[in-house]
Motif scaffolding. Structure first.
Motif, PDB file in Angstrom:
ATOM      1  N   THR A  77       3.566 -10.561  -4.439  1.00 54.50           N
ATOM      2  CA  THR A  77       2.914  -9.193  -4.003  1.00 54.50           C
ATOM      3  C   THR A  77       3.087  -8.470  -5.072  1.00 54.50           C
ATOM      4  N   CYS A  78       2.719  -7.032  -4.751  1.00 53.93           N
ATOM      5  CA  CYS A  78       2.340  -6.157  -6.052  1.00 53.93           C
ATOM      6  C   CYS A  78       3.092  -4.903  -5.792  1.00 53.93           C
ATOM      7  N   LEU A  79       3.544  -4.163  -6.600  1.00 52.55           N
ATOM      8  CA  LEU A  79       3.943  -2.817  -6.545  1.00 52.55           C
ATOM      9  C   LEU A  79       2.857  -1.825  -6.398  1.00 52.55           C
ATOM     10  N   ALA A  80       3.105  -0.806  -5.451  1.00 52.24           N
ATOM     11  CA  ALA A  80       1.835   0.217  -5.303  1.00 52.24           C
ATOM     12  C   ALA A  80       2.896   1.686  -5.164  1.00 52.24           C
ATOM     13  N   LYS A  90       1.710   4.958   9.235  1.00 53.74           N
ATOM     14  CA  LYS A  90       2.674   5.786  10.277  1.00 53.74           C
ATOM     15  C   LYS A  90       2.618   7.138   9.893  1.00 53.74           C
ATOM     16  N   ASN A  91       2.369   7.674   8.629  1.00 53.00           N
ATOM     17  CA  ASN A  91       2.296   9.036   8.274  1.00 53.00           C
ATOM     18  C   ASN A  91       1.019   9.377   7.661  1.00 53.00           C
ATOM     19  N   PRO A  92      -0.099   9.382   8.294  1.00 58.09           N
ATOM     20  CA  PRO A  92      -1.377   9.636   7.835  1.00 58.09           C
ATOM     21  C   PRO A  92      -1.617  11.025   7.449  1.00 58.09           C
ATOM     22  N   ASP A  93      -0.940  11.897   8.125  1.00 60.72           N
ATOM     23  CA  ASP A  93      -1.162  13.491   7.776  1.00 60.72           C
ATOM     24  C   ASP A  93      -0.430  14.032   6.655  1.00 60.72           C
ATOM     25  N   THR A  94       0.506  13.231   6.012  1.00 60.36           N
ATOM     26  CA  THR A  94       1.477  13.810   5.099  1.00 60.36           C
ATOM     27  C   THR A  94       1.250  12.919   3.899  1.00 60.36           C
ATOM     28  N   THR A  95       0.837  11.543   3.945  1.00 54.11           N
ATOM     29  CA  THR A  95       0.813  10.516   2.667  1.00 54.11           C
ATOM     30  C   THR A  95      -0.352  10.166   2.486  1.00 54.11           C
ATOM     31  N   ARG A  96      -0.518   9.466   1.367  1.00 56.18           N
ATOM     32  CA  ARG A  96      -1.758   8.647   0.820  1.00 56.18           C
ATOM     33  C   ARG A  96      -1.117   7.406   0.153  1.00 56.18           C
ATOM     34  N   ALA A  97      -1.807   6.561   0.378  1.00 58.05           N
ATOM     35  CA  ALA A  97      -1.481   4.965  -0.272  1.00 58.05           C
ATOM     36  C   ALA A  97      -2.439   4.804  -1.322  1.00 58.05           C
ATOM     37  N   ILE A  98      -1.659   4.509  -2.665  1.00 55.66           N
ATOM     38  CA  ILE A  98      -2.377   3.983  -3.810  1.00 55.66           C
ATOM     39  C   ILE A  98      -2.084   2.577  -3.908  1.00 55.66           C
ATOM     40  N   LEU A  99      -3.046   1.780  -3.493  1.00 54.51           N
ATOM     41  CA  LEU A  99      -2.752   0.101  -3.273  1.00 54.51           C
ATOM     42  C   LEU A  99      -2.968  -0.474  -4.548  1.00 54.51           C
ATOM     43  N   GLN A 100      -3.962  -0.011  -5.487  1.00 54.10           N
ATOM     44  CA  GLN A 100      -4.106  -0.658  -6.849  1.00 54.10           C
ATOM     45  C   GLN A 100      -2.936  -1.213  -7.122  1.00 54.10           C
ATOM     46  N   PRO A 101      -2.755  -2.466  -7.511  1.00 47.66           N
ATOM     47  CA  PRO A 101      -1.484  -3.115  -8.128  1.00 47.66           C
ATOM     48  C   PRO A 101      -1.147  -2.610  -9.635  1.00 47.66           C
ATOM     49  N   PHE A 102      -0.211  -2.589 -10.039  1.00 46.27           N
ATOM     50  CA  PHE A 102       0.354  -2.317 -11.456  1.00 46.27           C
ATOM     51  C   PHE A 102       1.153  -3.399 -11.930  1.00 46.27           C
ATOM     52  N   THR A 103       1.561  -4.260 -10.982  1.00 45.95           N
ATOM     53  CA  THR A 103       2.590  -5.521 -11.441  1.00 45.95           C
ATOM     54  C   THR A 103       2.470  -6.447 -10.326  1.00 45.95           C
ATOM     55  N   ALA A 136      -2.211 -10.127  10.688  1.00 46.77           N
ATOM     56  CA  ALA A 136      -3.612 -10.361  10.707  1.00 46.77           C
ATOM     57  C   ALA A 136      -4.284  -9.000  10.302  1.00 46.77           C
ATOM     58  N   GLN A 137      -4.153  -8.074  10.907  1.00 41.57           N
ATOM     59  CA  GLN A 137      -4.616  -6.850  10.564  1.00 41.57           C
ATOM     60  C   GLN A 137      -4.249  -6.325   9.160  1.00 41.57           C
ATOM     61  N   GLU A 138      -3.209  -6.328   8.878  1.00 47.82           N
ATOM     62  CA  GLU A 138      -3.100  -6.122   7.271  1.00 47.82           C
ATOM     63  C   GLU A 138      -3.855  -6.856   6.269  1.00 47.82           C
ATOM     64  N   LYS A 139      -3.789  -8.257   6.567  1.00 48.87           N
ATOM     65  CA  LYS A 139      -4.629  -9.005   5.680  1.00 48.87           C
ATOM     66  C   LYS A 139      -6.242  -8.454   5.586  1.00 48.87           C
ATOM     67  N   ASN A 185     -10.666  -5.415  -1.289  1.00 47.36           N
ATOM     68  CA  ASN A 185     -10.564  -6.397  -2.348  1.00 47.36           C
ATOM     69  C   ASN A 185      -9.576  -6.484  -3.218  1.00 47.36           C
ATOM     70  N   LEU A 186      -8.128  -6.693  -2.161  1.00 46.98           N
ATOM     71  CA  LEU A 186      -6.991  -6.646  -2.907  1.00 46.98           C
ATOM     72  C   LEU A 186      -6.466  -8.098  -2.241  1.00 46.98           C
ATOM     73  N   GLN A 187      -5.871  -8.797  -3.342  1.00 44.89           N
ATOM     74  CA  GLN A 187      -5.114 -10.204  -2.664  1.00 44.89           C
ATOM     75  C   GLN A 187      -4.095 -10.008  -1.774  1.00 44.89           C
ATOM     76  N   PHE A 188      -4.061 -11.008  -0.742  1.00 45.41           N
ATOM     77  CA  PHE A 188      -3.063 -10.727   0.470  1.00 45.41           C
ATOM     78  C   PHE A 188      -1.975 -11.602  -0.200  1.00 45.41           C
ATOM     79  N   PRO A 189      -0.623 -11.216  -0.109  1.00 50.83           N
ATOM     80  CA  PRO A 189       0.580 -11.703  -0.487  1.00 50.83           C
ATOM     81  C   PRO A 189       0.971 -13.100  -0.264  1.00 50.83           C
ATOM     82  N   LEU A 190       0.652 -13.472   0.994  1.00 52.43           N
ATOM     83  CA  LEU A 190       1.187 -14.878   1.602  1.00 52.43           C
ATOM     84  C   LEU A 190      -0.084 -15.794   1.235  1.00 52.43           C
ATOM     85  N   ARG A 191      -0.079 -16.484   0.283  1.00 53.40           N
ATOM     86  CA  ARG A 191      -1.074 -17.202  -0.121  1.00 53.40           C
ATOM     87  C   ARG A 191      -0.707 -18.466  -0.922  1.00 53.40           C
TER      88      ARG A 191
END
Length: 259
Positions: free
Chosen positions: A109-112, A189-202, A243-246, A253-259
């Motif tokens: 997995t990666c940190l985000a 769970k918090n779409p009205d107050t947060t934003r996810a930056i999923l591009q990994p940096f490690t 399944a949905q998260e994958k 275009n992000l790799q899934f952790p369990l592989r």
């Protein structure tokens, strides 16, 4: 006299036999990290890591006991012999390898980042600006990464994920550093107050933690993981729990952790 002595000694002999015969595999995990380590509606341990532990115990021919505890207590419990291993989405880091051994990774997995919805932060580089406030979970690689790479940021460590998310949602922290799947889940769970930056940096690997000087158990665990992966065990767990998260991560275009 001999009969009395035998009667006195017998309970201790039986107790010793009972301890020797107890082959239970005691697996420590923090049950606050769904869908990997959590509890079902009846309060029983459930999730990806629990299923892996069950399959491993069955492969070893040993009864299983899940031992719940806080994340920061897992390694001390392993070192004192309270548990036999850790299966709790724990990253195999060099610092942790100084005190315990790790199996081969079973997930990557990666940190985000989780940031406020209206934040101007676009990448981890933006956290190097003066005055940034970072929320981290205690004893995680997110905390250690922030300590090493963001020395000028104000870091606040919490014992649970929800407190970190709340810090971001309520504007007390500029970002929460954690793994991709969790960041994605908390943003949803918090779409009205947060934003996810999923591009990994490690990238980091999750592995089974085992106490030092237990080479047989380490070898058995690695053999199990190799067979479990080859037999499609990880794929089945992804289909069951993630399944949905994958699908969402692959759409980005992000790799899934369990592989």
């Amino acid at each position: 006299m001999r009969l009395i002595f035998a009667l006195l000694v017998l309970p201790f002999l039986l107790l010793g036999c009972k301890r020797e015969a107890d082959n239970t595999l005691r697996v420590g995990m923090e049950l606050t990290y769904p869908p990997f380590e959590t509890q079902d509606s009846a309060g029983n341990p459930a999730g990806v890591s629990v299923d892996i532990a069950k399959a491993l115990a069955a492969d070893l021919g040993r009864p299983l006991k899940i031992v719940p505890m806080e994340f920061q207590g897992l390694i001390p419990a392993l070192k004192t012999g309270t548990i036999d291993m850790v299966i709790s989405s724990m990253t195999a880091t060099d610092s942790r390898r100084q005190s315990i051994d790790f199996s081969e990774p079973y997930a990557f997995t990666c940190l985000a980042l989780l940031v406020a919805k209206d934040s101007n932060i676009q990448s981890v580089e933006d956290l190097k600006a003066p005055g940034r406030r970072i929320a981290v979970k205690s004893s995680t690689t997110g905390e250690s990464w922030a300590t090493e790479h963001l020395p000028n940021a104000k870091r606040t460590a919490f014992s649970d994920d929800a407190a970190c998310v709340l810090e971001v949602a309520q504007g007390r922290a500029d970002a929460f550093i954690y793994d991709q799947l969790s960041i994605l889940r908390y943003h949803k769970k918090n779409p009205d107050t947060t934003r996810a930056i999923l591009q990994p940096f490690t990238e980091e690997g999750w592995a089974v933690g085992i106490a030092k000087n237990h080479p047989e158990l380490l070898s058995q665990t690695n053999a199990f993981l190799t067979k479990f992966r080859a037999d499609g065990g990880l794929e089945k767990l992804v289909e069951k729990y993630l399944a949905q998260e994958k699908a969402e991560m692959e759409s980005l275009n992000l790799q899934f952790p369990l592989r």
